[in-house]
Write an enzyme that holds these catalytic residues in place. Structure first.
Site, PDB file in Angstrom:
ATOM      1  N   GLN A 288       0.832  -1.204   0.000  1.00  0.00           N
ATOM      2  CA  GLN A 288       0.000   0.000   0.000  1.00  0.00           C
ATOM      3  C   GLN A 288       0.862   1.247   0.000  1.00  0.00           C
ATOM      4  OE1 GLN A 288      -3.260  -0.082  -0.394  1.00  0.00           O
ATOM      5  NE2 GLN A 288      -3.472   2.137  -0.387  1.00  0.00           N
TER       6      GLN A 288
ATOM      7  N   ALA B 203      -5.991   5.052  -0.911  1.00  0.00           N
ATOM      8  CA  ALA B 203      -6.063   5.268   0.531  1.00  0.00           C
ATOM      9  C   ALA B 203      -4.659   5.402   1.108  1.00  0.00           C
ATOM     10  CB  ALA B 203      -6.797   4.120   1.207  1.00  0.00           C
TER      11      ALA B 203
ATOM     12  N   SER C 155      -6.145   1.815   4.539  1.00  0.00           N
ATOM     13  CA  SER C 155      -6.727   1.206   3.339  1.00  0.00           C
ATOM     14  C   SER C 155      -7.512  -0.060   3.667  1.00  0.00           C
ATOM     15  CB  SER C 155      -5.628   0.857   2.335  1.00  0.00           C
ATOM     16  OG  SER C 155      -6.154   0.097   1.260  1.00  0.00           O
TER      17      SER C 155
ATOM     18  N   HIS D 248      -7.969  -2.348   1.678  1.00  0.00           N
ATOM     19  CA  HIS D 248      -7.272  -3.477   1.057  1.00  0.00           C
ATOM     20  C   HIS D 248      -6.365  -4.198   2.057  1.00  0.00           C
ATOM     21  CE1 HIS D 248      -8.470  -3.250  -3.153  1.00  0.00           C
ATOM     22  NE2 HIS D 248      -8.433  -1.935  -3.054  1.00  0.00           N
TER      23      HIS D 248
ATOM     24  N   ASP E 195     -11.007  -4.966  -5.783  1.00  0.00           N
ATOM     25  CA  ASP E 195     -11.279  -4.197  -6.993  1.00  0.00           C
ATOM     26  C   ASP E 195     -11.525  -5.185  -8.122  1.00  0.00           C
ATOM     27  OD1 ASP E 195     -10.774  -1.928  -5.523  1.00  0.00           O
ATOM     28  OD2 ASP E 195      -8.753  -1.632  -6.322  1.00  0.00           O
TER      29      ASP E 195
ATOM     30  N   GLU F 121     -15.841   4.956  -6.833  1.00  0.00           N
ATOM     31  CA  GLU F 121     -15.061   3.833  -7.349  1.00  0.00           C
ATOM     32  C   GLU F 121     -16.024   2.677  -7.662  1.00  0.00           C
ATOM     33  OE1 GLU F 121     -11.814   2.719  -4.845  1.00  0.00           O
ATOM     34  OE2 GLU F 121     -10.734   4.605  -5.153  1.00  0.00           O
TER      35      GLU F 121
ATOM     36  N   TRP G 139     -15.665   0.115  -9.118  1.00  0.00           N
ATOM     37  CA  TRP G 139     -14.976  -1.175  -9.169  1.00  0.00           C
ATOM     38  C   TRP G 139     -14.646  -1.754  -7.787  1.00  0.00           C
ATOM     39  CZ3 TRP G 139     -13.107   3.562 -10.829  1.00  0.00           C
ATOM     40  CH2 TRP G 139     -12.184   4.169  -9.989  1.00  0.00           C
TER      41      TRP G 139
END
Length: 247
Positions: A78, A99, A104, A106, A113, A163, A165
């Site tokens: 990240q 982020a 984040s 993620h 995504d 976003e 996605w």
């Protein structure tokens, strides 16, 4: 009823943790992640989220048109994405679409995504339309526990640009409640704090959801003797308690 005691360190654990610039990740064990698709072994999610995402895509026969682009990221990855985007695209673009490291979704293993299959897919902003199989995925994903996390009308709350996605696993009852009420994750704990909520899933099973504020180093939570229960921290000030009624 039975009572369980939850320690404060659990605030940062569970499928409903809020992660953003104001609510960075707390120290927690790394998620147990597995690849979403054998064709994309580098894209992994927390194992339950991965299984449900795969099941959703398979239910639509969408494997040839829906591609996992990015899933779990380490703190180092990240940071690399942030630094590279900042260097190449500038601060304004980076703040909109990436982020900050440590903030984040993620890094939780709960966010993915997705992109439309194509010879070239933009890693940061993959194309994921609202029509066709991609629109049908959005509708179906709710019952598998996913929400479209960053929507245009919620940017003032999320701090992230739209976003289309980016999908976040929160669990089926919560995805349904958020979608029905038009809420983003930033609003969800406050919504639940008003009063317990009840919903009926597609399989006919009833679920009750309530919010319990963190009371200090230890919080006591009452649970029924029967039925399946889940307690998730919100990474802010309390816990979301989900009880599937015994059937």
């Amino acid at each position: 009823m039975r009572t369980v005691t939850i320690t404060r360190d659990r605030l940062g654990r569970g499928p409903l943790i809020l992660v953003n610039r104001s609510h960075p990740l707390r120290p927690a064990p790394p998620p147990e992640c597995v690849p979403v698709d054998s064709r994309c072994p580098a894209v992994a999610l927390e194992k339950q989220a991965a299984a449900l995402l795969s099941a959703c895509i398979q239910s639509l026969n969408g494997g040839a048109q829906i591609v996992p682009v990015s899933g779990w990221r380490s703190a180092e990855e990240q940071r690399r994405i942030w630094d590279e985007t900042l260097h190449q695209e500038g601060e304004a673009f980076t703040a909109q679409y990436v982020a900050y490291p440590g903030c984040s979704e993620h890094q939780t293993g709960l966010a993915v995504d997705l992109g439309r299959a194509a010879p070239h897919i933009d890693f940061l902003r993959p194309d994921f339309p609202y029509h066709g199989i991609w629109g049908r995925f959005r509708a179906a994903s709710v019952k598998y526990g996913f929400i479209e996390r960053y929507q245009a009308h919620q940017t003032h709350l999320t701090g992230i640009a739209a976003e289309p996605w980016h999908f976040r696993y929160v669990g089926a009852p919560h995805a349904a409640l958020m979608t029905e009420q038009g809420l983003c994750l930033e609003e969800y704990s406050g919504f639940l704090a008003q009063t317990p909520r009840r919903c009926v899933l597609d399989n006919g099973r009833a679920v009750e959801v309530r919010y319990v504020p963190c009371m200090g180093q230890e919080t006591e939570i009452s649970l029924p003797e029967e039925g399946c229960c889940q307690i998730s921290g919100d990474n802010a000030s309390g816990f979301v308690v989900t009880v599937w009624e015994a059937g």
